[in-house]
Write an enzyme that holds these catalytic residues in place. Structure first.
Site, short mmCIF file in Angstrom:
data_model
loop_
_atom_site.label_atom_id
_atom_site.label_comp_id
_atom_site.label_asym_id
_atom_site.label_seq_id
_atom_site.Cartn_x
_atom_site.Cartn_y
_atom_site.Cartn_z
N HIS A 97 0.84 -1.19 0.00
CA HIS A 97 0.00 0.00 0.00
C HIS A 97 0.88 1.25 0.00
O HIS A 97 1.97 1.26 0.58
CB HIS A 97 -0.92 -0.01 1.22
N GLU A 169 -4.40 1.73 -7.13
CA GLU A 169 -4.82 2.77 -6.20
C GLU A 169 -3.98 4.03 -6.46
O GLU A 169 -2.86 4.13 -5.94
CB GLU A 169 -4.64 2.31 -4.75
#
Length: 254
Positions: A97, A169
């Site tokens: 992430h 993302e």
């Protein structure tokens, strides 16, 4: 063939055990415990991982961990190994992430090592990739995604069964104040990532979209032909928000 999207959420550094229990109870009393139209998943913090995995053990909802080290054991104070997260009931591991890349010095190389470790232990690796605002504004999105994708799959033993998911993302979309990607733009990036994977592996992998997914844009994103699911943040931190998006997406895809 009608798509069966992945729809999940990471709780990040949120929820006490009592709050986790309430979320899980809402899932268990929903119509989606054994959902054939979507693959649901939740990723709690380590403090609640075992508890949530046990509670959802008789459902089809996958429980994941927010990270795992690339080594099975050793002198890595503060880290958690893939053996340990699997022992807690995790079937999926979120890796790479942008918050971990930015704040905890996660690199493309360590992401690749972690992906290989998760797969080696029979878990699904959910790899986050994304372009920064600077990369996006300078037209280097494709370059950034290619670099991160290549690194993510570099160490996996593809001669054995392996399940790897990619989550696109955009860093400029994540978090409070993030700007959701236009669905058409997101779809174009998914096309590029899948094309790269076909060239590299001979097959595409599922690619999910994450980044300011909310009740207002979830369906438009999910209906894009190359978007294989949604990875949702704060809009899904309350069970009713998560289940509302799940319901809307499933209805739209019928």
């Amino acid at each position: 063939m009608r798509k069966r999207p992945w729809i999940g959420t990471s709780w990040k550094m949120n929820k006490t055990l009592a709050e986790a229990d309430r979320f899980v109870e809402a899932l268990k009393t929903s119509p989606y415990t054994h959902c054939e139209e979507a693959q649901l998943f939740v990723i709690p913090p380590f403090t609640a991982l075992h508890r949530v995995a046990q509670a959802l053990g008789e459902t089809d909802i996958i429980v994941g961990a927010q990270n795992a080290h690339w080594k099975d054991e050793g002198a890595w104070t503060g880290e958690v190994s893939p053996v340990q997260v699997k022992d807690c009931g995790a079937r999926l591991v979120e890796i790479g992430h942008s918050e971990r890349r930015e704040h905890f010095n996660e690199t493309d190389e360590t992401v690749g090592l972690k992906v290989a470790a998760a797969v080696r232990h029979g878990m699904t690796a959910l790899v986050c990739i994304g372009d920064t605002r600077a990369e996006y504004e300078s037209g280097r999105t494709a370059e950034a995604l290619a670099r991160q994708t290549e690194a993510a799959v570099a160490h996996v033993d593809w001669s054995r069964p392996a399940q790897v998911l990619i989550a696109y993302e955009p860093v400029w979309s994540i978090g409070e104040g993030g700007t959701p990607a236009d669905p058409d733009f997101a779809n174009e990036q998914h096309v590029l990532v899948k094309q790269l994977l076909r060239e590299r592996l001979g097959t595409a992998l599922p690619v999910l979209y994450g980044g300011s997914v909310n009740p207002g844009n979830a369906v438009d994103l999910a209906l894009q032909p190359e978007i294989d699911g949604l990875f949702i943040g704060r809009s899904a931190w309350k069970a009713e928000g998560y289940l509302g998006i799940v319901s809307d997406v499933i209805a739209a895809l019928r």
